[in-house]
Design a protein around this motif. Sequence first.
Motif, short mmCIF file in Angstrom:
data_model
loop_
_atom_site.label_atom_id
_atom_site.label_comp_id
_atom_site.label_asym_id
_atom_site.label_seq_id
_atom_site.Cartn_x
_atom_site.Cartn_y
_atom_site.Cartn_z
N TYR A 41 0.80 -1.20 -0.10
CA TYR A 41 0.06 -0.17 0.08
C TYR A 41 0.65 1.15 -0.04
O TYR A 41 0.53 2.14 -0.67
N GLU A 45 0.28 2.06 -3.87
CA GLU A 45 -1.16 2.66 -3.75
C GLU A 45 -1.36 3.91 -3.14
O GLU A 45 -2.52 4.51 -3.36
N TYR A 52 -7.53 2.77 -5.13
CA TYR A 52 -7.12 1.90 -3.85
C TYR A 52 -8.50 1.46 -3.10
O TYR A 52 -8.93 0.39 -2.90
N TYR A 89 -7.70 -2.79 5.70
CA TYR A 89 -7.38 -1.86 4.73
C TYR A 89 -7.50 -0.27 5.07
O TYR A 89 -6.90 0.46 4.89
N SER A 93 -4.64 2.86 5.34
CA SER A 93 -4.63 4.09 4.76
C SER A 93 -4.46 5.38 5.76
O SER A 93 -3.92 6.39 5.64
#
Length: 159
Positions: A41, A45, A52, A89, A93
């Motif tokens: 990530y 991303e 994403y 996830y 982030s």
Amino acid sequence: MKAVTLKQLKDELSHKSANELKELCLHLSRFKKENKELLTYLLFESHNEESYVASIKAQMDDQFEEINTKNYFFIRKTVRKILTQTKKYIRYSKNKETEASLLLHFCKKLKLMKPSIHQSQRLENVYFSQLKMATKAIEKLHEDLQYDFQIELDNITNA
């Protein structure tokens, strides 16, 4: 072996060269799948948050399609698995917009699922708790984004 504090790790890492840091990251990625996913990530991303979020939503859609709907035990088990992955996830982030978007998508998919979640108190509890968390994430966003997400939230709750 006892883990050291974050400050001690930060101090020690500041003394390492770029090459040594690269080797440490690669070594860390070999041990846990989550470490590798987080590095993926961060490196590939994080610069395009929209793609994403779209890829995670597509993955969630696929998982909701594969739910075994024979009885509520299997439904609850799979829904909890989907939610656990989604939360992971979101943690990668650390973006409140991403959190709100993914939680709202989760709630929308859960509400539209057949058989209805209203037949299971546990599934309803999951649904309402995630709506509450999405609302909290929305409150921390900019006013314009709050308005957009609030419309989406109202559509989900009124549908």
